[in-house]
Every structure is written in C-alpha cells, then in structure tokens.
Scaffold this motif. Sequence first.
Motif, PDB file in Angstrom:
ATOM      1  N   THR A 705       0.859  -1.189   0.000  1.00  0.00           N
ATOM      2  CA  THR A 705       0.000   0.000   0.000  1.00  0.00           C
ATOM      3  C   THR A 705       0.890   1.231   0.000  1.00  0.00           C
ATOM      4  O   THR A 705       2.094   1.161   0.240  1.00  0.00           O
ATOM      5  CB  THR A 705      -0.904   0.053   1.249  1.00  0.00           C
ATOM      6  OG1 THR A 705      -0.065   0.059   2.417  1.00  0.00           O
ATOM      7  CG2 THR A 705      -1.859  -1.119   1.317  1.00  0.00           C
ATOM      8  N   ARG A 762      -4.044   1.474  -1.902  1.00  0.00           N
ATOM      9  CA  ARG A 762      -3.231   1.093  -3.059  1.00  0.00           C
ATOM     10  C   ARG A 762      -3.145   2.206  -4.101  1.00  0.00           C
ATOM     11  O   ARG A 762      -2.204   2.259  -4.886  1.00  0.00           O
ATOM     12  CB  ARG A 762      -3.800  -0.177  -3.698  1.00  0.00           C
ATOM     13  CG  ARG A 762      -3.677  -1.409  -2.808  1.00  0.00           C
ATOM     14  CD  ARG A 762      -4.227  -2.649  -3.489  1.00  0.00           C
ATOM     15  NE  ARG A 762      -4.094  -3.829  -2.647  1.00  0.00           N
ATOM     16  CZ  ARG A 762      -3.017  -4.605  -2.596  1.00  0.00           C
ATOM     17  NH1 ARG A 762      -1.982  -4.332  -3.365  1.00  0.00           N
ATOM     18  NH2 ARG A 762      -2.974  -5.661  -1.801  1.00  0.00           N
ATOM     19  N   ASP A 763      -4.134   3.087  -4.130  1.00  0.00           N
ATOM     20  CA  ASP A 763      -4.187   4.166  -5.123  1.00  0.00           C
ATOM     21  C   ASP A 763      -3.568   5.426  -4.523  1.00  0.00           C
ATOM     22  O   ASP A 763      -4.181   6.122  -3.721  1.00  0.00           O
ATOM     23  CB  ASP A 763      -5.647   4.426  -5.527  1.00  0.00           C
ATOM     24  CG  ASP A 763      -5.762   5.430  -6.674  1.00  0.00           C
ATOM     25  OD1 ASP A 763      -4.793   6.184  -6.918  1.00  0.00           O
ATOM     26  OD2 ASP A 763      -6.828   5.464  -7.314  1.00  0.00           O
ATOM     27  N   ARG A 764      -2.308   5.711  -4.908  1.00  0.00           N
ATOM     28  CA  ARG A 764      -1.602   6.852  -4.329  1.00  0.00           C
ATOM     29  C   ARG A 764      -2.288   8.172  -4.656  1.00  0.00           C
ATOM     30  O   ARG A 764      -2.330   9.083  -3.820  1.00  0.00           O
ATOM     31  CB  ARG A 764      -0.152   6.864  -4.839  1.00  0.00           C
ATOM     32  CG  ARG A 764       0.773   7.794  -4.087  1.00  0.00           C
ATOM     33  CD  ARG A 764       2.201   7.646  -4.600  1.00  0.00           C
ATOM     34  NE  ARG A 764       3.130   8.396  -3.769  1.00  0.00           N
ATOM     35  CZ  ARG A 764       3.350   9.703  -3.884  1.00  0.00           C
ATOM     36  NH1 ARG A 764       2.698  10.396  -4.805  1.00  0.00           N
ATOM     37  NH2 ARG A 764       4.204  10.315  -3.085  1.00  0.00           N
ATOM     38  N   ASP A 765      -2.820   8.297  -5.872  1.00  0.00           N
ATOM     39  CA  ASP A 765      -3.494   9.533  -6.262  1.00  0.00           C
ATOM     40  C   ASP A 765      -4.721   9.799  -5.389  1.00  0.00           C
ATOM     41  O   ASP A 765      -5.007  10.946  -5.024  1.00  0.00           O
ATOM     42  CB  ASP A 765      -3.906   9.478  -7.737  1.00  0.00           C
ATOM     43  CG  ASP A 765      -2.703   9.529  -8.667  1.00  0.00           C
ATOM     44  OD1 ASP A 765      -1.643  10.010  -8.234  1.00  0.00           O
ATOM     45  OD2 ASP A 765      -2.820   9.084  -9.822  1.00  0.00           O
ATOM     46  N   ALA A 766      -5.457   8.731  -5.039  1.00  0.00           N
ATOM     47  CA  ALA A 766      -6.627   8.897  -4.181  1.00  0.00           C
ATOM     48  C   ALA A 766      -6.220   9.369  -2.787  1.00  0.00           C
ATOM     49  O   ALA A 766      -6.910  10.208  -2.175  1.00  0.00           O
ATOM     50  CB  ALA A 766      -7.403   7.583  -4.091  1.00  0.00           C
TER      51      ALA A 766
END
Length: 795
Positions: A705, A762-766
């Motif tokens: 993550t 897992r979604d760095r942009d989020a």
Amino acid sequence: MAFAVVAVDVRGLRSAGFHYRIPPRLEERARPGMRVTVPLGPREVTGVIVALDHQCPVTGVRDIKSVLDEEPVYEEGLLGLAREVSRYYAAPLASVLWTMLPAVIRYRGRTVYALAPGRPEVEPRGLSSAGARVLEVLAEHGAMTQPELEQSTGAGRAELARLMALELVQRHTTFSPGARSRRQVFAELAVPDHQALQAAEGEAKRAPRRAELLRRLVEAGGKVPAQGTSRPVLDRLSGQGLVRLVESELPRRPAPGMKDPVVSFVPTAEQAFVLQSIIDLHRRKPGVCLLHGVTGSGKTEVYLRFIGEVLEEGRQAIVLVPEISLTPQTLGRFQERFGDQVAVLHSALSTGERYDEWQRVQGGRARVIVGARSAVFAPARHLGAIIVDEEHEYSYKQEESPRYHAREVAIMRAFQHRATVVLGSATPSLESYTRAASGEYQLLTLSHRVDGAELPPVTVVDMRAEMKAGNRSMFSRELGEALEQVVQKGARAMLFLNRRGFASFVLCRECGLVIQCPQCDVSLTLHRQGRELRCHYCDFKQHTPDTCPVCQSRYIRGFGAGTERVESEVQRSLPNTRVLRMDSDTTARRGAHQRILEEFRSTPGAVLVGTQMIAKGLDIPGVELVGVVTADTGLNFPDFRSAERTFQLLTQVAGRSGRGGPGRVLVQTYHPDHYAIQAAASHDYGGFYRQELAWREQAGFPPFTHLVHLVFSSPDEEAVARAAHRAAAGEPVPGVRVLGPAPAPLSRLHGSYRWQVLLAGRDRDALLELALRVQEAHEGQKVRLAVDPDPVFMM
C-alpha cells in the motif's frame, strides 16, 4: 511574451504560479528560471519565473518589479523536475524550487540570518529551545530569512536579536559570497611544452632556477602559483616571452577526502558481469538497477568504472551518500579516480565553498558531483548517471516541506535526462527489492567479498543469561574478553550503540521522578561533559541536579547507556587504549568526521565507539571485532519499519569487520530469537525479506500500500485533538483506510502537542486527493498541519 507565470516564495501559499505583466524595460531580461521581485497584496515578495505566456487569464494583472539574476539559476530540466516533485509530494512549487538552490544562491540580494563566524563551540546556558533550534537550522541550511526561521523554529524577532547580542548569529543585508572570492597571481606558459623544455635545457647550467620553473610548468599542465618564485626569475622568463603572469580567481574548495593507498585492481568475475550489465542497460535503454551487494563486495568500484564510461560520453554523474560522515572516504576514492572533475555538495561546507562548488557544477567544470540528499538537485546539464549509495537509508527523506525522498527524485530526474540510476545496498529497502523482484528494476547481485573472504561470523549473546549469571556490566563476558584480546594484539575494534550521551534518563529512586524536557514529552539524556541534561529533539539543556527537585532525595542517578558511557567503560577497563567516539556530539566541528576516522585507521589497537555513523559505508582495514552493545534500541519502536531498521543496522555494522583480514561480530540482545536479529546474524537478507514481506502484506503496509501521514501540531492540546478528529471524520474515499486519529508517539515536541492521522491505500493519487482536501479544509486554522506522502518515520 507579455506575461510571466511566477511561483512566489510565501510560506503556506499553494499556488503553482501567478501571472504578472513583463514591463518593456525588463522584456530582454525576464526568462524562465530567473528570480524576480513581484507585488503580492500589500507587500513585495521574491519568486521564480516558471513559464512565459502570450495571454493572461485574469484582469488587473500587476507588473514584475525587478529581475534579480543576470542568467537563469534554474535550467529547463530543473523547472520540469520541480513541477513533478511538487505534484508527487503535494508540496508548493515555490518551496520545491527554493529547496533546489543552496542558501548562498537562493538568498543572494536578500536580508538573511546566518551563524556568526568564530562563534564559541559551547553555547551559553539558558538558551531557549527556539534559540537552540535556530542554531541547528542555520548550521544545516547556511542562512534563512526571518519569516522562514519563525516558521521552522518558532523564534521571533526578539529571540533573533538576543542571539545576535550573544554573537551567535549575524544578519546580512546582502548575501553575495561571490564578491568575497580570493584572487591569486599565476605563472602560465606562453609557448608550447616542447619549446619550454628546449628553453629549460638551454638554461639548465647558467640559470637553473629558470630551467626548474619551466620544467615545473610543463609537469603541472602549464600553470602554477607565482607565490614562492623569485621576481627576477619571473621577470626574465616573461621578458623572453616564455612565461606570462595572469591573475585568476582562486576557488574555495572543500577539504580533500580520505586517501586510500593506490592499488591496481582487477575486477572479480561478479563485478565484471555486473558492470557490463549496467553498461548494456545504459546503452540500450537507460533505467534503474538495484545492485544488491554484500558488505565488502566492491560496489564502489562498480560505481567508479560505470561513471568512467559515462564521462567518456561527455556526460555528468551524481553520487548520493546518505550522511556527511560517509563523505570523506567516498570523496577520497572519487577524487583519486577523477581528480579535479569532482565537486562536493553537502551542508558541512562553508558558505563560500558551497557557492564555488555550485558554480563549478553549473558551469560544467565539475562532472562528478558527490553529496548528500540535496545534491540530487545539482545543476548538472548533461546528466548521464545517478548513483544512490546505501539506497535503503532513511536520511534520504527530508522531514520538512517539501518532504521528498532523494531516491525517488533521482529516478524522476534520470528519466528526464535519459540517464541510468544505480541503487546500491547490502540491505535494500523492501520497496526497492520488491520492485526489482517484479522486474520494474534490473536486479544485480554481488554475493561475495572482493578479497574472497567469508562474511564475518556473528555470535548472538543472550543478555538475559548474562544477568542470571550475575554479570551486571554493559559488556557480556564474551565481548569483554574479545575486546581485550583484539586490543592487545594491536588490531582494531568498533563498538556500536545507536544512542548518544552517558545515560538515557535520570531517575529518582525515592519518588520515581524521571526528569523530562519542559518542551517535549521525552526524558532528558545525561551527558557527562559539563554534567548536562539535554533533550535530543529541541536541544534544551539544564545542569544535572544533585538532589531530586521534587522530594530532595540524594538517590538520583542516570540509568541506561549511551555512547559516552560505553567510551568511559572501555577506557576504565583498558586504560592504555586509544578510545575514539563518533556521534553527533563529537562531530559537530568542521572536519571532525575525517579527523576521527583517520586517527582510528592509523592507530593500532584503537577502539571506535559510535552510533549509526559508524554502521555503514566505512572501509577500515584491520577491524577484527565489531561489538553491538545492544541490538534492541530500535526494535520496539512504535513504527512498522522497526524490524527492517534493526536488521539493516545490524547487517551494516557487522560488515565493518573482517575487511582485509580476520573478523568477528558479537551482538548483545535481550531478544535473541527475534527474526530480524537471527537473519542479521546469518547474513540472510532473503530470509528476512520473505518473513517481513509476509507480515507487511497481512498488515496492509508498504510495499503493498501507499501511506500519507498527517501530523497536526499546536501548543493548544485541545485544539490539535479537535483538528485531528475533524480530519479523520471527513467524507470517506473508496479504497482509502483512515487510521486514527491518535496522539503521535512523540506526543509533544518543541512545546507543541502532536496528533496524527494515517491514510493508507493502493491508489496513491486517491490518498493525495484526500490529503489535499483535508489541507484545504484546514487552511486558516492555528493548528499546523504537515502532509507527508510516503513517510519513513512515524514518530
């Protein structure tokens, strides 16, 4: 282009830039990468032109007031890198741009504060925590403006005035060290070498001093300082048209690094294979290599030979090392190979040295740049390679905005230049090794030491058994005996303890009081020199009391051990032994790292006691014993990386032993069965990696993550708790876990209470989107919010 987009230097302002009109008088001078002064509200501020524009999206645009530079201080590549770093680390563009420049360039023409030259080594008693922090920040950055110092340290104008009255700090109304560079007269050949040698042969008998100078000039490449040569000799050769006198600027150069004996070196089969693999990748399609090499496997020689290939292409290379303490030895090796082409950039340089080295790099005169974290921003225009040595080290992450990681920035920058990145380590970070295992990086391995020797055997000593046997000493019986044997035979020993000071805390045995810092919720550490108690976070100091300040008992004393106490115990048990100590207390003075290392290397039977400064990168022959006084210091930290840090430190410090001869390692611990200690004892990176990775996946931590750490701080305890709860209670985002809020492990520092919220997913942009949303909602509040993407410290 009638308009310029300017990123302004205002703390807390997150805009990527404002439009300003370029007045006709500045049209020829205003270019991207140049610093300017512009109006912002009622005041005038400094900014950087990041782009030019034909049109302006708003009305009522104001004019640029002045251009501060004759030439751009940022080339286009660095401007593009600044934008990428700003986006990736959620940092204001202006703060990234200013971080790229050393203070000596950044503050040219502005009013700044800097350390006073020749200030006393010992600060006066009663210095406030904010005042001590000012000295620490200025020692690191060289100079800062008053608003920046207030933001970083909490020191207002009154505190700065007090520091100036004590002659610890001085204020510059202008900051232009280039004007203080020295000039020197040189003798320079005015004819070709063969003609000078013919003249020397003719002058040899009747004018030997003239002949000698001519030969010396040829050997030196045609130019030597005129100082020390008699004026009649110079005048006669000048009159003959053989020599001319020229005046040149004398660059201020850092002290040279440690010199190792020059030996001819034939690469091992492993080294040759690894080097060729890197070169093939570089020529085919530059990317990232992870060089996993055991301690003593010759990673530095691979770096040197690969950089030699890059220089043959007419390109430049940057070599990053994690700490200044590694610079003398690393610098010496690169200077031995590449001579005056090497520049060094780190915070221990003087103001003039930083200025001159930066100018050498920008002008292309320096083609190999060796330095710490910020050297990743060196103004190299023709970059072909970036080496990140000890890539796992946490000092590559900046703890103040912009909170960038030099390893990741190196990869961003290399992509722009089509350059190759080599990440090297004996104990790679889990994130890097996972990327290499997945094929994102090329994995290369050096599994053997260059001299063919085995890695030193490691013995784990159970200190619980020592205590049961009645041994109350900090040294186990085995370590004490081994230390005495090594010293008696004239070999060297290193003792590692990652805690400085004489005692960890001072306790009253009558009432149980532990003396704490009034600004931070931590115990004060006892330092024997001056009988001082110090806070290792804000540098608060007080005299050690003779009686308990609460119950007046005389039964008050220090407990726990630091490097000072280890040094004292060795000196007591081996009174005729030269004992050296290397920690942040003994290396505060300029050049101290190099002096300590050179004395240790040249003294038979010496013992070096130190913190993590001695645990990595050092290559000292004749170290037959490494003792880890306690392996448990960081094992129980409330941080998910505590096991990884412990494994890395133990493996690295063990690797200092047995270079060029026999060696052994003794590790003292109260947790002998912990998998990090067992894996380090067997030099088993693969075993540790598999076990730690399985736990990380189960717990949902990196590399599975991404994390964003939100830290709220304020002197108002209730306000900081409310702000953290508001942030955690916001609208949920799919795929993002919100952990907290909770008080930070170090719940109070520098007089401010601290709460934290951790975003994971897992979604760095989020994660960044949610963090920026929290930041926008938080603007205008008195509680400070620090946003740290990809944190390495959770304290």
